[in-house]
Design an enzyme around this catalytic site. Structure first.
Site, mmCIF file in Angstrom:
data_model
loop_
_atom_site.group_PDB
_atom_site.id
_atom_site.type_symbol
_atom_site.label_atom_id
_atom_site.label_comp_id
_atom_site.label_asym_id
_atom_site.label_seq_id
_atom_site.Cartn_x
_atom_site.Cartn_y
_atom_site.Cartn_z
ATOM 1 C CB THR A 1 -7.897 -2.275 -7.370
ATOM 2 O OG1 THR A 1 -8.150 -0.944 -7.829
ATOM 3 C CG2 THR A 1 -6.464 -2.622 -7.680
ATOM 4 C CG ASP B 1 -5.744 -7.181 -6.563
ATOM 5 O OD1 ASP B 1 -5.268 -6.083 -6.871
ATOM 6 O OD2 ASP B 1 -5.205 -8.273 -6.828
ATOM 7 C CE1 TYR C 1 -22.173 -3.482 -0.512
ATOM 8 C CE2 TYR C 1 -19.796 -3.264 -0.760
ATOM 9 C CZ TYR C 1 -20.920 -4.049 -0.581
ATOM 10 O OH TYR C 1 -20.786 -5.415 -0.495
ATOM 11 C CB SER D 1 -8.740 -8.420 -1.715
ATOM 12 O OG SER D 1 -8.590 -7.592 -2.854
ATOM 13 N NE ARG E 1 1.083 -0.807 -31.045
ATOM 14 C CZ ARG E 1 1.477 0.460 -31.068
ATOM 15 N NH1 ARG E 1 2.021 0.963 -32.180
ATOM 16 N NH2 ARG E 1 1.355 1.229 -30.009
ATOM 17 C CD GLN F 1 -17.036 -5.580 1.319
ATOM 18 O OE1 GLN F 1 -18.203 -5.980 1.347
ATOM 19 N NE2 GLN F 1 -16.161 -6.022 0.430
ATOM 20 C CB THR F 2 -12.676 -0.949 0.838
ATOM 21 O OG1 THR F 2 -13.065 -1.879 -0.167
ATOM 22 C CG2 THR F 2 -11.173 -0.786 0.815
ATOM 23 N N GLY G 1 1.547 11.095 -30.628
ATOM 24 C CA GLY G 1 1.669 12.197 -29.675
ATOM 25 C C GLY G 1 0.336 12.838 -29.328
ATOM 26 C CD GLU H 1 -17.611 -4.372 -5.850
ATOM 27 O OE1 GLU H 1 -18.125 -5.431 -5.482
ATOM 28 O OE2 GLU H 1 -17.532 -3.377 -5.106
#
Length: 664
Positions: free
Chosen positions: A422, A426, A135, A144, A333, A137-138, A401, A424
């Protein structure tokens, strides 16, 4: 064998039906059975070994990827796997490959934008992999901003052909996966020009390489763009560069479902509405949200299991040290990330339903909900991929670590996943698209036009602006209606504040540029409301299995209250909650962490990942971490010899020199 005992003990603490939670995570018992069977099939096949890929050179890694893709196709055909089974097999091979773009972008582009005749010609070839597609496109200079693409497709009426051309360096196609070395064909997006008139960007099927010897066809310069972030990781994909020097293709290779060029060179719109093309975009983005849940759950599974095995500090009189998972700093977290993995899974399920609903409406020429669906999927793609990328890195830190070692599985997982922020679209650009839709919706409120879908709450703007949160004690924060109204109030107040600020600008585009940060934050608030509301919807369903509903309630509340904690400034500044209510929410959040703690291992077991798929020494099901870490270390090529290559040339002379200096 300490870790083995710990994980077995943790599993015995489970307060819910783990098998039923596996079904809920998978979506259905059928999906669970199919995915589990295929996962074990892949794990037992030596060709699909992946523990050594970070040690391979780029060439060897890519050749290994070609081998796996070919072997996967062989197994799919030999076993006569269904489309669903084939999907799971490619998923569990777990190595980015050209086939991802072939099935995920090339085929959907032809299905979505090709006429019936074009589909009959090209799809059978693609389904049998007699051609390999990508594909394109870019471009090097535009991603974008699709409307800014520079590649041209000029119609030549004399020969009934399009001439595809890269007029500038920045018009080079750049990044398409599969393009670099594997693809034989591409759907190339270019500016359509007929009789000197530019009709904007359209798709064209272009053959890139010979089907006989795989050499590039005349006028085509194509190759790989080079190493990407991380070792192994996404470097198994041949992201490519393509330049087209006046390449001619037949007129019939323009994708003409929505618009066409006649033999005479006339540009005409078909009777198929252009909006149908958005269905493909919705499909692609809902798969990205599902992938976010999958990637985040892998990282969380590794970090949770290791947090149980790992002990640090807290021993008295030589006794056992404290399990890392029992520290509140670890829980605060880790557990929100566990809750997020479930939240993204359920909003992903809802997006599958939305795709089906939008498709049916589009086919019935009902476009009313399309702008909302487009904004919703764009926003959720942005929200979930950003949170997942950040979450994987947080899980690496939660493993201390050892999380930095490649064999922890976390560095490679992060490097593979982070491009989702990024591709499909940004993520910031997508949030600004959502913001434009929100501003348009707010502007229409005085006219009495009712917002639809995920913006329905905006129809109650007057109430949500005036209402005050009713939470008086910590337990009130367990009430879904309290949580939902707070998220709705925050979202509408942020959107209306942005709209009011925009109205002060005489030039709306100038105002949008100036206020873009505020607008992006309003879009995030709207998208987080969607996730919370869909999680609440899921919890309120009739859920079978002992204790399963209770665990989902805990996870849902953790996701919601942690989001309030993380974005407290928004909730306070909009007056959605008071400082006292924020403190009560925090108290309740700590209580929820304690309630989740006994079930943490069982909740990640519900993801049903094989050790092969996890690819982590730290996240092993049996918890046998330390002997495995020690054994893995000796497999490194540096340990093939006791004295390293280069010692005599570079180290020994240095040491001798130091000794001589010492004698002087």
């Amino acid at each position: 064998m300490e870790g083995v005992d710990h994980l077995a003990q943790e599993r015995s603490k489970a307060q819910f039906d783990v098998d039923q939670m596996k079904v809920i995570w998978a979506g259905s018992r059928h999906t669970l059975e199919v995915s589990d069977r295929i996962a074990r099939l892949v794990a037992s096949d030596p060709v699909f070994r992946k523990d050594n890929r970070t040690l391979l050179s780029r060439k060897d890694l890519f050749k290994n990827t070609l081998q796996k893709a070919a072997h996967a196709w062989k197994r799919i055909t030999e076993l006569r796997l269904s489309e669903e089974e084939a999907y799971w097999l490619r998923h569990y091979v777990d190595q980015p490959a050209y086939t991802d773009l072939h099935w995920g972008m090339f085929v959907p582009a032809i299905k979505g934008s090709g006429t019936e005749e074009q589909q009959k010609k090209w799809l059978p070839l693609a389904y049998k992999m007699q051609i390999i597609g990508c594909y394109a496109q870019t471009e090097l200079g535009h991603g974008s901003n699709v409307q800014g693409l520079e590649t041209t497709a000029t119609f030549d009426p004399k020969t009934d052909e399009f001439v595809i051309n890269s007029p500038t360096l920045t018009s080079s196609k750049w990044w398409p996966g599969g393009l670099g070395k594997a693809a034989t064909h591409a759907v190339v997006y270019a500016r359509l020009i007929t009789d000197g008139q530019d009709h904007g960007v359209h798709g064209f099927i272009v053959q890139l390489r010979s089907l006989d010897d795989h050499l590039p066809l005349p006028g085509i310069i194509v190759g790989d763009i080079g190493m990407k972030f991380g070792s192994g990781a996404y470097n198994s994909m041949d992201n490519g560069v393509l330049r087209l020097d006046h390449v001619r293709i037949p007129r019939e290779q323009m994708l003409m479902r929505v618009s066409q060029v006649t033999r005479e060179g006339k540009y005409v719109q078909s009777n198929v509405p252009r909006q149908l093309l958005y269905g493909t975009m919705v499909y692609v983005r809902q798969t990205i949200v599902a992938d976010a849940s999958s990637a985040l759950s892998r990282a969380v599974c590794i970090a949770t299991r290791y947090s149980v095995v790992r002990r640090q500090f807290g021993s008295q009189d030589g006794g056992l040290e404290t399990q890392v998972i029992d520290y509140k700093t670890q829980q605060s977290r880790l557990f929100p990330l566990l809750a997020s993995a479930y939240a993204f899974r359920f909003v992903g399920e809802w997006l599958k339903w939305l795709y089906t609903d939008v498709t049916e409406k589009l086919q019935a020429n009902d476009f009313l909900t399309l702008p909302e669906a487009h904004a919703c999927t764009a926003g959720l793609k942005s929200l979930t991929t950003s949170a997942t990328a950040d979450g994987i890195e947080e899980c690496r830190k939660l493993c201390g670590g050892h999380g930095y070692l490649s064999n922890s599985g976390l560095p490679e997982l992060f490097a593979v996943y982070v491009p989702a922020c990024t591709y499909e679209g940004d993520n910031i650009v997508l949030l600004l698209q959502v913001a434009r839709f929100l501003m348009k919706t707010v502007a229409q409120l005085p006219s009495g036009k009712k917002p639809v879908g995920t913006t329905t709450y905006m129809g109650r703007a007057q109430h949500l602006i005036q209402c005050r949160c009713s939470a008086q004690k910590a337990e009130d924060w367990l009430n879904p209606s309290v949580i939902l109204e707070v998220f709705e109030a925050r979202a509408i107040r942020m959107s209306i504040a942005c709209a009011q600020d925009l109205s002060k600008f005489s030039n709306q585009e100038e105002g949008f540029a100036e206020l873009s940060s505020n607008l992006a934050e309003a879009a995030v608030a709207h998208c987080q409301l969607i996730v919370v509301s869909k999680f609440i919807d899921k919890v309120q369903q009739d859920i079978p299995g002992k204790g399963v509903k209770k665990q989902l309630e805990i996870l849902c509340n953790i996701y919601a209250l942690y989001t309030i904690h993380k974005h407290l400034g928004d909730f306070l500044s909009t007056g959605s909650i008071t400082a006292k209510q924020a403190s009560l929410a925090n108290d309740q959040l700590r209580s929820l962490y304690s309630q989740l703690r006994p079930n943490a291992i069982a909740l990640v077991d519900a993801f049903n990942f094989t050790d092969h798929y996890l690819g982590s020494v730290l996240g092993r099901y049996d918890g046998n971490v330390y002997p495995s870490l020690y054994a893995e270390a000796w497999k490194d090529p540096l340990n093939e010899s006791v004295v390293p290559d280069g010692y005599r040339e570079y180290v020994q002379p240095l040491l001798k020199n130091q000794l001589r200096n010492a004698r002087l």
